[in-house]
Design a protein around this motif. Structure first.
Motif, short mmCIF file in Angstrom:
data_model
loop_
_atom_site.label_atom_id
_atom_site.label_comp_id
_atom_site.label_asym_id
_atom_site.label_seq_id
_atom_site.Cartn_x
_atom_site.Cartn_y
_atom_site.Cartn_z
N SER A 237 0.92 -1.25 0.00
CA SER A 237 -0.09 0.01 0.05
C SER A 237 1.00 1.16 -0.03
O SER A 237 0.49 2.46 -0.46
CB SER A 237 -0.96 0.00 1.06
N LEU A 238 2.02 1.25 0.54
CA LEU A 238 2.88 2.20 0.32
C LEU A 238 3.23 2.75 -1.05
O LEU A 238 3.64 3.95 -1.35
CB LEU A 238 4.38 2.09 1.01
N PHE A 239 3.31 1.75 -2.11
CA PHE A 239 3.31 2.06 -3.45
C PHE A 239 2.10 2.03 -4.18
O PHE A 239 1.86 1.90 -5.34
CB PHE A 239 4.26 0.82 -3.94
N SER A 240 0.80 2.40 -3.15
CA SER A 240 -0.45 2.40 -3.96
C SER A 240 -0.72 1.00 -4.56
O SER A 240 -1.50 1.36 -5.55
CB SER A 240 -0.45 3.54 -5.01
N ILE A 241 -0.24 -0.14 -4.17
CA ILE A 241 -0.72 -1.48 -4.80
C ILE A 241 -1.56 -1.84 -3.75
O ILE A 241 -1.21 -2.36 -2.62
CB ILE A 241 0.64 -2.06 -4.90
N ARG A 242 -2.75 -2.60 -4.09
CA ARG A 242 -3.63 -2.84 -3.12
C ARG A 242 -3.41 -4.55 -2.97
O ARG A 242 -3.16 -5.39 -4.05
CB ARG A 242 -5.27 -2.54 -3.63
N GLY A 243 -3.21 -4.79 -1.73
CA GLY A 243 -3.03 -6.19 -1.38
C GLY A 243 -4.46 -7.07 -1.40
O GLY A 243 -5.36 -6.45 -1.87
N PRO A 244 -4.14 -8.56 -1.19
CA PRO A 244 -5.56 -9.21 -1.11
C PRO A 244 -6.54 -8.54 -0.09
O PRO A 244 -6.29 -8.37 0.87
CB PRO A 244 -4.96 -10.43 -0.63
N ARG A 245 -7.61 -8.53 -0.68
CA ARG A 245 -8.89 -8.11 -0.19
C ARG A 245 -9.17 -9.11 1.24
O ARG A 245 -8.93 -10.12 1.39
CB ARG A 245 -10.05 -8.06 -0.99
N ASP A 246 -9.79 -8.36 2.18
CA ASP A 246 -10.11 -8.93 3.45
C ASP A 246 -11.41 -9.78 3.12
O ASP A 246 -12.34 -9.47 2.90
CB ASP A 246 -10.63 -7.84 4.35
N THR A 247 -11.17 -11.19 3.42
CA THR A 247 -12.09 -12.22 3.40
C THR A 247 -12.28 -13.02 4.44
O THR A 247 -11.65 -12.96 5.25
CB THR A 247 -11.65 -13.05 1.82
N THR A 248 -12.81 -14.59 4.21
CA THR A 248 -12.91 -15.27 5.30
C THR A 248 -11.77 -16.25 5.45
O THR A 248 -10.81 -16.05 4.45
CB THR A 248 -14.34 -16.19 4.87
N ALA A 249 -11.91 -16.90 6.56
CA ALA A 249 -10.46 -17.84 6.80
C ALA A 249 -10.50 -18.85 5.80
O ALA A 249 -9.43 -19.23 5.56
CB ALA A 249 -10.94 -18.26 8.10
N LEU A 250 -11.68 -19.03 5.30
CA LEU A 250 -11.67 -20.48 4.27
C LEU A 250 -10.88 -19.89 3.06
O LEU A 250 -10.19 -20.63 2.59
CB LEU A 250 -13.17 -20.80 4.16
N GLY A 291 -17.44 -26.38 9.59
CA GLY A 291 -16.61 -27.50 9.77
C GLY A 291 -16.62 -28.47 8.31
O GLY A 291 -15.45 -28.87 8.07
N ARG A 292 -17.80 -28.69 7.94
CA ARG A 292 -17.98 -29.56 6.81
C ARG A 292 -17.35 -28.82 5.49
O ARG A 292 -16.83 -29.60 4.80
CB ARG A 292 -19.34 -29.90 6.50
N ASP A 293 -17.68 -27.61 5.50
CA ASP A 293 -16.94 -26.78 4.36
C ASP A 293 -15.31 -27.16 4.30
O ASP A 293 -14.62 -27.24 3.17
CB ASP A 293 -17.44 -25.18 4.10
N LEU A 294 -14.75 -26.69 5.35
CA LEU A 294 -13.39 -26.98 5.74
C LEU A 294 -12.96 -28.48 5.25
O LEU A 294 -11.63 -28.53 4.29
CB LEU A 294 -12.79 -26.61 6.99
N LEU A 295 -13.59 -29.26 5.79
CA LEU A 295 -13.11 -30.74 5.60
C LEU A 295 -13.26 -31.18 4.02
O LEU A 295 -12.45 -31.67 3.29
CB LEU A 295 -14.09 -31.50 6.46
#
Length: 569
Positions: A237-250, A291-295
């Motif tokens: 972000s210091l170079f105005s480059i957007r990192g990965p967006r905030d999402t779920t843990a999965l 839990g089932r989605d993660l498995l």
């Protein structure tokens, strides 16, 4: 002379008029040529660049005695001065534009270079996580070496499991093309065998971490095992480059698996062996949607990696529901059941341990009593072998298992309140199943083999659900280690001490009557909840007659008959 000075004066026509007014003697003489001199004056102003009227700001008036050429030269110099004033402005504009362009180019190159370097660093860190040495092995070394389960002919190992050779082949990369599920009761030595196999290869190409019910904690532990920060240390972000967006843990776990796949491709070209990823305590995942989605995510990756020999996934579980969930989509999964030690190995291990650390050889009668009390469970054997009084330790283990069972599943009898009916349904179902296992052992007799020992009574899973009249409780019993379900879907007591607790409870005087009273009370409460009471008022003096049956579709008819007068005597 006055007229001559007036015509030479660089003033307006009004000034010329005032000059003539001051010299009235010259009016008649100058009236003839007045118009001509005005025309000459105007032509002179036009020739010098000035218009008719007052002098404008910035105009240079011709001085007396100054020729037209000198006045023109001075005016040309003024225009040159004005053009010279624009040159610094244009230069500054060009300089600002060039500075901005160079800054953007430098910022873009620096940002792109940092982005490429960060990606390279992420892969290097993850590759380093599979180098020799593992944090799990370091923690195990601090806690002391566990009871080894490895070699059959090695004198340093006092316990041997036949499954150890299979696990060694999985960990060192020899056994490939499948992913594996280790299933067995708590304390049978599954994690010890995995750690022992990792120690043999010094953790090279292996990463192991503990599962957790919370997906965020699972994500953090996976990142620690793979040395992956999930872009939390990214400063693009210091170079105005957007990192990965905030999402779920999965989704973060999916990204970690993408990076792991790149490392596995590179390793297969260099070494020719797959990486090994061990997920310990998989049963801690919740049997819910998350839990089932993660498995399911882990299984999809495991199937793909097993087909391409990139990564071998090993899942370690104590509960049956994990196997039941994975079996739906499993094509390359191998199930490795880990059971208690057979009788001969358990007694041999006790003899070796006592002779090595206590310089004594226990009597065969004591060893038989120990095995009858605790069986071949590795965790129980470890406690008993380290204690001075083995039989006393066995009694403490059995008492602890009995207390655990009673605290979770004791029944309250006929006097229980209707508010605890749901909990008593749960407890009474467990008591009914425990009684069924004890009754089966009495009917068929205990099956005893000198090599393998005593076989615990067991019931198929569908029959166990039929006995309890509930299908949902058995998984929870398996989770709290009261009953266990093996890979063949057979239900039995979780351990020999737990079966001993079943025997003691079911043999107590009045237990069957107490259990039956509890079941009757539950039925009565349920019946009361399904019953509707109708009260008729103000018709006490009449007689009601109800006819018909609803279960036969006849309907119900209510009629009122008046009282018949009694004949006089």
């Amino acid at each position: 002379m006055a007229l001559q000075s007036a015509f030479n004066c660089p003033k307006s026509v009004r000034q010329l008029g005032r000059c003539l007014a001051q010299h009235p003697s010259s009016k008649p003489a100058a009236s003839a040529s007045r118009t001509q001199h005005c025309r000459l004056f105007q032509q002179k102003r036009y020739s010098n660049g000035y218009g008719v009227g007052p002098q404008l700001p910035g105009q240079v008036a011709p001085q007396p005695g100054q020729s037209e050429e000198q006045t023109g030269e001075k005016d040309t110099g003024g225009r040159q001065d004005q053009s010279s004033e624009w040159n610094p402005t244009l230069f500054k504009m060009f300089e600002s534009a060039a500075t901005t362009m160079v800054s953007l180019i430098v910022l873009g190159l620096a940002g792109y270079g940092y982005h490429r370097y960060y990606k390279y660093l992420v892969l290097q860190k993850m590759e380093h996580a599979f180098q020799p040495g593992d944090p799990v092995l370091e923690l195990a070394a601090l806690a002391g070496p566990p009871p080894s389960t490895a070699g059959e002919n090695d004198d340093e190992h006092w316990i041997r499991l036949k499954e150890q050779q299979k696990i060694d082949a999985i960990i060192d990369g020899t056994d490939r093309g499948h992913y594996h599920l280790l299933i067995g009761e708590k304390g049978t030595g599954k994690s010890s065998m995995l750690l022992d196999a990792m120690q043999k290869v010094d953790g090279e190409g292996v990463s192991m971490f503990e599962a957790h019910a919370d997906l965020e904690i699972f994500r953090v532990r996976l990142g620690k095992a793979l040395d992956y920060e999930f872009h939390e240390d990214y400063i693009g972000s210091l170079f105005s480059i957007r990192g990965p967006r905030d999402t779920t843990a999965l989704l973060d776990i999916e990204r970690a698996f993408n990076k792991l796949e790149k490392i596995a491709l590179k390793r297969r070209k260099a070494v020719g062996k797959p990486l090994v990823l061990v997920v310990n305590s998989t049963h801690l995942l919740r049997d819910d949607e998350d839990g089932r989605d993660l498995l399911e995510l882990i299984q999809q990756r495991a199937e793909q990696w097993a087909a391409s020999n990139l990564v071998t996934v090993v899942l370690n579980s104590d509960d049956y529901w994990v196997y039941e969930r994975l079996k739906q989509y499993a094509t390359r999964m191998e199930v490795l059941p880990v059971l208690d030690l057979p009788r001969r190995q358990a007694i041999s291990a006790l003899i070796k341990y006592r002779s090595r650390y206590y310089q004594e050889e226990p009597k065969p009668e004591i060893l038989e009593q120990v095995y009858e009390k605790i069986g071949g469970r590795l965790s129980f054997l470890n406690q008993v072998a380290r204690s001075k009084d083995m039989l006393h330790t066995c009694d403490k283990i059995c008492q602890a298992e009995r207390t655990w069972f009673l605290n979770n599943c004791w029944i309250l009898g006929e006097e229980m309140d209707d508010d605890v009916m749901d909990q008593q349904k749960y407890a009474s179902a467990a008591m009914v199943l425990a009684k069924a296992l004890v009754d089966q052992e009495k009917e068929r007799g205990s099956i005893y083999d000198p090599e393998t020992g005593r076989m615990l009574p067991q019931i198929p899973l569908h029959k166990a659900r039929e006995i309890m009249t509930r299908a949902d409780f058995i998984k929870d019993y398996d989770h709290i280690n009261i009953f266990t379900i093996d890979a063949q879907a057979m239900v039995r007591a979780d351990s020999v001490p737990m079966l001993n607790a079943f025997r003691q409870i079911c043999s107590e005087e009045g237990f069957e009557e107490h259990l039956q009273a509890t079941l009757d009370r539950i039925s009565a409460i349920e019946s009361l909840g399904r019953t509707r009471e109708i009260v008729a008022k103000d018709l006490i003096s009449n007689i009601y007659q109800i006819q018909g049956r609803t279960d036969k579709g006849e309907g119900v008819r209510v009629s009122i008959k008046a009282k018949e007068d009694n004949p006089k005597g």
